[in-house]
Design an enzyme around this catalytic site. Sequence first.
Site, PDB file in Angstrom:
ATOM      1  CD  GLU A  58      15.276  23.072  79.419  1.00  0.00           C
ATOM      2  OE1 GLU A  58      14.425  23.965  79.498  1.00  0.00           O
ATOM      3  OE2 GLU A  58      15.408  22.321  78.446  1.00  0.00           O
ATOM      4  CG  ASP A  97      11.382  19.211  75.422  1.00  0.00           C
ATOM      5  OD1 ASP A  97      10.242  19.432  75.837  1.00  0.00           O
ATOM      6  OD2 ASP A  97      12.227  20.102  75.239  1.00  0.00           O
ATOM      7  CD  GLU A 142       9.864  23.626  72.283  1.00  0.00           C
ATOM      8  OE1 GLU A 142       9.055  23.477  73.215  1.00  0.00           O
ATOM      9  OE2 GLU A 142      11.093  23.659  72.447  1.00  0.00           O
TER      10      GLU A 142
HETATM   11  C1  BDP Z   1      11.447  22.864  76.187  1.00  0.00           C
HETATM   12  C2  BDP Z   1      11.495  24.236  75.628  1.00  0.00           C
HETATM   13  C3  BDP Z   1      11.909  25.266  76.624  1.00  0.00           C
HETATM   14  C4  BDP Z   1      11.103  25.112  77.899  1.00  0.00           C
HETATM   15  C5  BDP Z   1      11.272  23.706  78.426  1.00  0.00           C
HETATM   16  C6  BDP Z   1      10.406  23.406  79.636  1.00  0.00           C
HETATM   17  O1  BDP Z   1      12.377  24.228  74.535  1.00  0.00           O
HETATM   18  O2  BDP Z   1      11.725  26.518  76.027  1.00  0.00           O
HETATM   19  O3  BDP Z   1      11.475  26.030  78.857  1.00  0.00           O
HETATM   20  O4  BDP Z   1      10.874  22.796  77.447  1.00  0.00           O
HETATM   21  O5  BDP Z   1       9.398  22.738  79.456  1.00  0.00           O
HETATM   22  O6  BDP Z   1      10.599  22.138  75.344  1.00  0.00           O
HETATM   23  O7  BDP Z   1      10.729  23.800  80.741  1.00  0.00           O
END
Ligand code: BDP
Length: 708
Positions: free
Chosen positions: A300, A374, A402
Amino acid sequence: MSLRSLLLLLVFVAAAHRGLADDGYRLWLKYDPITDVAQRNAYRQAAQYIAADGSSIVLKTAAKELQRGLQGLLGQPVPVVAKVESGSTKRGILLIVSPTANVSVTGHSQDGYRILAQGRNLVVTGRSGAGVLYGVFALLRELQTGQPVSNLAQASSPRIQYRLLNHWDNPNGTVERGYAGSSIWKWYELPNNLDPRYTDYARANASIGINGVAINNVNASARYLTPEYLQKVKALAGVFRPYGIRVYLSVFWAAPKVIGGLKTSDPLDPQVKQWWAAKTEEIYKVIPDFGGFLVKANSEGEPGPQDYGRNHADGANMLADALGQHDGIVMWRAFVYKANSNGDRFKEAYEEFKPLDGKFLPKVLVQVKNGPIDFQAREPFHPLFGAMPKTPLVLEVQITQEYLGFATHLVYLAPLFKECLDSDTQTKGPGSMVAKVVDGSLDQHRISGIAGVANIGSDRNWTGHPMGQANWYAFGRLAWDYHLTSAAIATEWAKMTLTREPKAVATIVDMMDKSRDIYVRYTTPLGLHHIMGESIHYGPQPWLAKAGRPDWTAVYYHKADSLGLGFNRTATGSNALALYSPGVQKQWGDPKTCPLNYLLWFHHVGWKQPLPTGRTLWNELVTRYYTGADSVTWMQQRWASVKPAVDPAVHADVTARLQIQRQEALWWRDACVLYFQTYSRQPIPAPFAPPTRTLAEVKSLVDLYQLK
Ligand code: BDP
């Protein structure tokens, strides 16, 4: 008036008299006086003094915590004595650290404890101060939940060695995906000012066996590695140490460039290696029991070793080398997916990490989320579990909600955590549970770990939703012993936190235990996933077709069309199913045998296809959305029924949140059935009444959420 209502009234009057509305701050460590006089007297008899044998700082904490707990529960002070007077006829509790303590043999005996009757005394023993501390909290738990004195003997050792909370807290006080206020860490006040809350946080963690905390966001700032911030981290470590808790840092991969002045962060560059080695030395000088590093790299948009043509193992091993002889570890996250997302995101972590099995140094653990996408409300277990036998894998779960309704929806997460832990990877034949991969027993690993992304914030009650505390609690309890049932954990928690009234406890536990399935039904039934509001991850947005990348949309995942619904991950589709062992493939690969809960994770199913429930896919889908939303009304009724037994402030708070939850369950239901109906072209089946609003109206609600 019945005796029961009279007693309840008295309790209520007493609470009102004290003027204490329960603000939730004390969590499950309330230690209010035991009202059952016979029981209290029995405990008073058994606990006339505490004697602690040993000098470790954690043992001292154990004595202090026991004293504090007993004083509250028994309503009288209990002295801590250095030595038991010979000839004394008093009965006391002895805390003994002994390297040969006969603790439970399964699990990590160093943290284990035994509680036993010895003569007229009760002994809590362990091989370390931490073991005794865990034993003390176990003992207090028994007293809080009303166990008779004759029934306190027990022994236990945690199955998993590193039991961590991961805080996604930022230096500016915000919390990524946090819904309970801002960060509890006050970076501008540290190191000089130590908020007493840090100690209460450590107490709560120790009481459920958590022994490590990564204090900063995995999307890390390099700032934590500066000398200035290390002093602040040191101050926190100093608060946690007496509770047997070690501090870990999430690190920003490009730190050598950003704060080290180097031209590169290539893990094979000698200067980079040297920088990390020196930085690690510096950290250990400041924090001698530093736990180690947590790393999100090449994920990401975060930098990582791949920026230099290296792989995850090159990066992780470089940090492991930097740790040298220090007793620290590297937890390297496998949550990765490439910028080019032509394939199926489900497969990406597996494809990047599986080939690296056997390439990691012994201090490295690879940290894998419970599912392949996720933290969805329901995911099949991550295919990496069982697929990397040469590498210890940390299971990462999300305690913060989340994708599960933030702090407004009541969703008890132990069933979700357990569903993953209990999944059979079948990689070494039947019985190869994820839990055994994680505790290291399947592949004989020396080290093992589990991490929960914290739901803790500056809200007075720590977690926003009062019932969110149960998820923090359940994480710790399962990290200690994944054999505990969700209901058993909920029962402990409810008795210590909400009420001891048996009928109310049973009602609350029942509703907690069903809450996760209810949430799945009204949001993502039958294996739907990732159809929530863009970026915010709240509310429904199944129509989302354009986003920063295709795999951030909803249509990428549900694949609704005129024929049917669901992501075909079989051999005729993305073939992600091939990442699982043959036994799992066989079961999940056939839509007739695939559990309905995972059906649309793996199959594109025709709208009129009959399911084992006797309904067509469409009718089953609608049924789940409707019954799910109606079950929230059921929860409201259950909660209303326990009103006399629960603190009025807490009761009102949960009541209000349940009202929101009901509204939003209807929002999810209407959005999803109306949207999918544009593809299925089927009516809403009886006995359900079609939504009274139009799809356009529901969509406009989501637009509001997306306003900046
Ligand atoms: C996702 C989230 C994000 C996190 C990412 C992670 O939306 O904010 O940074 O995972 O785990 O669920 O690195």
